[in-house]
Design a protein around this motif. Structure first.
Motif, PDB file in Angstrom:
ATOM      1  N   ILE A 144      64.611   6.072 100.922  1.00 25.08           N
ATOM      2  CA  ILE A 144      65.170   5.101 101.859  1.00 25.08           C
ATOM      3  C   ILE A 144      64.134   4.011 102.122  1.00 25.08           C
ATOM      4  CG2 ILE A 144      64.369   6.491 103.818  1.00 25.08           C
ATOM      5  CD1 ILE A 144      66.805   5.544 105.388  1.00 25.08           C
ATOM      6  N   ILE A 145      64.609   2.819 102.402  1.00 26.49           N
ATOM      7  CA  ILE A 145      63.751   1.726 102.848  1.00 26.49           C
ATOM      8  C   ILE A 145      63.862   1.677 104.361  1.00 26.49           C
ATOM      9  CG2 ILE A 145      63.423  -0.774 102.875  1.00 26.49           C
ATOM     10  CD1 ILE A 145      64.645  -0.801 100.023  1.00 26.49           C
ATOM     11  N   ILE A 146      62.719   1.764 105.042  1.00 25.45           N
ATOM     12  CA  ILE A 146      62.710   1.654 106.503  1.00 25.45           C
ATOM     13  C   ILE A 146      62.045   0.342 106.867  1.00 25.45           C
ATOM     14  CG2 ILE A 146      61.990   2.667 108.692  1.00 25.45           C
ATOM     15  CD1 ILE A 146      61.917   5.389 107.290  1.00 25.45           C
ATOM     16  N   VAL A 147      62.728  -0.446 107.668  1.00 25.03           N
ATOM     17  CA  VAL A 147      62.227  -1.738 108.111  1.00 25.03           C
ATOM     18  C   VAL A 147      61.836  -1.588 109.575  1.00 25.03           C
ATOM     19  CG1 VAL A 147      62.750  -4.189 108.388  1.00 25.03           C
ATOM     20  CG2 VAL A 147      63.771  -2.893 106.483  1.00 25.03           C
ATOM     21  N   PHE A 148      60.573  -1.818 109.873  1.00 20.64           N
ATOM     22  CA  PHE A 148      60.038  -1.649 111.217  1.00 20.64           C
ATOM     23  C   PHE A 148      60.018  -3.008 111.907  1.00 20.64           C
ATOM     24  CE2 PHE A 148      58.405   1.738 108.564  1.00 20.64           C
ATOM     25  CZ  PHE A 148      58.650   2.851 109.341  1.00 20.64           C
ATOM     26  N   VAL A 149      60.935  -3.202 112.839  1.00 22.47           N
ATOM     27  CA  VAL A 149      61.106  -4.487 113.517  1.00 22.47           C
ATOM     28  C   VAL A 149      60.383  -4.426 114.860  1.00 22.47           C
ATOM     29  CG1 VAL A 149      62.769  -6.176 114.352  1.00 22.47           C
ATOM     30  CG2 VAL A 149      63.364  -4.704 112.409  1.00 22.47           C
ATOM     31  N   ALA A 150      59.409  -5.310 115.030  1.00 20.91           N
ATOM     32  CA  ALA A 150      58.637  -5.356 116.283  1.00 20.91           C
ATOM     33  C   ALA A 150      59.155  -6.497 117.158  1.00 20.91           C
ATOM     34  CB  ALA A 150      57.156  -5.557 115.977  1.00 20.91           C
ATOM     35  N   PRO A 151      59.453  -6.225 118.416  1.00 19.87           N
ATOM     36  CA  PRO A 151      59.952  -7.287 119.291  1.00 19.87           C
ATOM     37  C   PRO A 151      58.833  -8.214 119.748  1.00 19.87           C
ATOM     38  CG  PRO A 151      59.650  -5.286 120.552  1.00 19.87           C
ATOM     39  CD  PRO A 151      59.335  -4.941 119.121  1.00 19.87           C
ATOM     40  N   LEU A 152      59.203  -9.434 120.069  1.00 22.33           N
ATOM     41  CA  LEU A 152      58.266 -10.354 120.713  1.00 22.33           C
ATOM     42  C   LEU A 152      58.370 -10.229 122.226  1.00 22.33           C
ATOM     43  CD1 LEU A 152      58.733 -13.547 118.511  1.00 22.33           C
ATOM     44  CD2 LEU A 152      56.887 -11.865 118.428  1.00 22.33           C
ATOM     45  N   ASP A 153      59.598 -10.129 122.726  1.00 18.52           N
ATOM     46  CA  ASP A 153      59.862  -9.964 124.152  1.00 18.52           C
ATOM     47  C   ASP A 153      60.937  -8.884 124.277  1.00 18.52           C
ATOM     48  OD1 ASP A 153      60.602 -10.073 126.819  1.00 18.52           O
ATOM     49  OD2 ASP A 153      60.678 -12.271 126.887  1.00 18.52           O
ATOM     50  N   ARG A 154      60.502  -7.644 124.315  1.00 18.98           N
ATOM     51  CA  ARG A 154      61.389  -6.483 124.245  1.00 18.98           C
ATOM     52  C   ARG A 154      62.498  -6.528 125.299  1.00 18.98           C
ATOM     53  NH1 ARG A 154      61.824  -1.044 125.952  1.00 18.98           N
ATOM     54  NH2 ARG A 154      62.252   0.353 124.204  1.00 18.98           N
ATOM     55  N   MET A 155      62.133  -6.818 126.531  1.00 11.04           N
ATOM     56  CA  MET A 155      63.124  -6.809 127.615  1.00 11.04           C
ATOM     57  C   MET A 155      64.204  -7.865 127.386  1.00 11.04           C
ATOM     58  SD  MET A 155      62.373  -4.300 129.504  1.00 11.04           S
ATOM     59  CE  MET A 155      63.250  -4.526 131.031  1.00 11.04           C
ATOM     60  N   LYS A 156      63.840  -8.994 126.863  1.00 11.45           N
ATOM     61  CA  LYS A 156      64.819 -10.055 126.609  1.00 11.45           C
ATOM     62  C   LYS A 156      65.636  -9.756 125.353  1.00 11.45           C
ATOM     63  CE  LYS A 156      65.214 -14.980 125.675  1.00 11.45           C
ATOM     64  NZ  LYS A 156      64.509 -16.212 125.365  1.00 11.45           N
ATOM     65  N   GLU A 157      64.960  -9.397 124.273  1.00 12.80           N
ATOM     66  CA  GLU A 157      65.637  -9.216 122.991  1.00 12.80           C
ATOM     67  C   GLU A 157      66.580  -8.016 122.986  1.00 12.80           C
ATOM     68  OE1 GLU A 157      61.989 -11.231 120.479  1.00 12.80           O
ATOM     69  OE2 GLU A 157      62.219  -9.055 120.462  1.00 12.80           O
ATOM     70  N   TYR A 158      66.182  -6.928 123.634  1.00 10.40           N
ATOM     71  CA  TYR A 158      66.959  -5.694 123.563  1.00 10.40           C
ATOM     72  C   TYR A 158      68.008  -5.575 124.664  1.00 10.40           C
ATOM     73  CZ  TYR A 158      63.452  -3.962 120.217  1.00 10.40           C
ATOM     74  OH  TYR A 158      62.633  -3.787 119.144  1.00 10.40           O
TER      75      TYR A 158
ATOM     76  N   ARG B 290      65.630  -3.813  96.503  1.00 10.30           N
ATOM     77  CA  ARG B 290      66.829  -3.218  95.890  1.00 10.30           C
ATOM     78  C   ARG B 290      67.521  -2.337  96.932  1.00 10.30           C
ATOM     79  NH1 ARG B 290      62.959  -1.754  91.838  1.00 10.30           N
ATOM     80  NH2 ARG B 290      63.418   0.358  92.460  1.00 10.30           N
ATOM     81  N   THR B 291      68.299  -2.967  97.771  1.00  8.38           N
ATOM     82  CA  THR B 291      69.009  -2.243  98.829  1.00  8.38           C
ATOM     83  C   THR B 291      70.451  -2.015  98.418  1.00  8.38           C
ATOM     84  OG1 THR B 291      69.649  -4.287  99.945  1.00  8.38           O
ATOM     85  CG2 THR B 291      67.572  -3.284 100.631  1.00  8.38           C
ATOM     86  N   LEU B 292      71.024  -0.953  98.954  1.00 10.88           N
ATOM     87  CA  LEU B 292      72.466  -0.746  98.850  1.00 10.88           C
ATOM     88  C   LEU B 292      73.096  -1.601  99.944  1.00 10.88           C
ATOM     89  CD1 LEU B 292      72.398   3.110  98.328  1.00 10.88           C
ATOM     90  CD2 LEU B 292      73.188   1.409  96.665  1.00 10.88           C
ATOM     91  N   LYS B 293      73.788  -2.626  99.546  1.00 12.61           N
ATOM     92  CA  LYS B 293      74.278  -3.614 100.505  1.00 12.61           C
ATOM     93  C   LYS B 293      75.572  -3.214 101.189  1.00 12.61           C
ATOM     94  CE  LYS B 293      71.700  -7.057  98.039  1.00 12.61           C
ATOM     95  NZ  LYS B 293      70.853  -6.053  97.424  1.00 12.61           N
ATOM     96  N   ASN B 294      76.129  -2.084 100.816  1.00 16.99           N
ATOM     97  CA  ASN B 294      77.322  -1.571 101.459  1.00 16.99           C
ATOM     98  C   ASN B 294      76.973  -1.117 102.877  1.00 16.99           C
ATOM     99  OD1 ASN B 294      79.236   0.526 102.348  1.00 16.99           O
ATOM    100  ND2 ASN B 294      80.148   0.251 100.326  1.00 16.99           N
ATOM    101  N   VAL B 295      77.830  -1.417 103.821  1.00 16.51           N
ATOM    102  CA  VAL B 295      77.600  -1.098 105.234  1.00 16.51           C
ATOM    103  C   VAL B 295      77.349   0.402 105.458  1.00 16.51           C
ATOM    104  CG1 VAL B 295      80.049  -0.874 105.789  1.00 16.51           C
ATOM    105  CG2 VAL B 295      78.452  -1.572 107.553  1.00 16.51           C
TER     106      VAL B 295
END
Length: 187
Positions: free
Chosen positions: A36-50, A73-78
């Protein structure tokens, strides 16, 4: 070969505190999880963004998902694209999937903070047309979020969603979420 993707909100915390990359590698090595590909997304302003932020969801899809799908090379199916997080990160994961189920087909929510905005997302789950989303939700039995996550589970089941729900004898913390992560990844 192409791979499923998991987008994790609070990505740095998931790397440093949960070490989800090591958990995933061990599960893959034991043949309990496909690569699996795991993408680690870091917030800039967690309280606002989330905080049920549609602009964040739009950014996540147009900037991050688009670039990951273009570069790797991702599986683009939802059915092969998941989004997850803990607490507010779990809330925005659920919100993103409910808003864009054409992009995210799976939600991994750990102690999701469904109380935000007078439980608006719970209301949406119960009243918006049913989406094609698979849910993995878990919560600690020592958390104030326990009853609310149980309510979300009940609404999801009543609406016919595919859901796995777990309760752990734990509190609202990264140790708990680390211990629960293997089940979430496998599911």
């Amino acid at each position: 070969e192409s791979y499923p993707t998991l987008y994790l909100n609070d990505g740095i915390e998931y790397l440093e505190r949960v070490r989800v990359n090591i958990i995933a590698d061990n599960l893959i090595g034991a043949r309990q999880l496909r690569p699996i590909i795991i993408v680690f997304v870091a917030p800039l302003d967690r309280m606002k963004e989330y905080w049920l932020n549609s602009d964040y969801v739009r950014f996540l899809i147009t900037e991050i998902v688009f670039k990951v799908d273009t570069k790797y090379r991702t599986l683009k199916n939802v059915d092969f694209r998941a989004i997850g997080g803990a607490s507010l990160g779990g809330l925005i994961a659920a919100y993103a999937a409910m808003r864009r189920s054409d992009i995210f087909g799976k939600v991994l929510g750990q102690s999701s903070a469904f109380w935000v905005n007078s439980m608006r997302l719970l209301h949406d789950i119960g009243n918006l047309p049913r989406r094609s989303i698979t849910w993995y939700l878990e919560v600690g039995s020592y958390e104030p979020l326990l009853d609310l996550n149980r309510q979300v589970k009940a609404v999801l089941l009543a609406r016919g969603y595919n859901i796995s729900y777990r309760e752990f004898h734990a509190g609202h913390n990264w140790t708990h979420w680390r211990d629960a992560m293997p089940d979430g990844l496998i599911y």
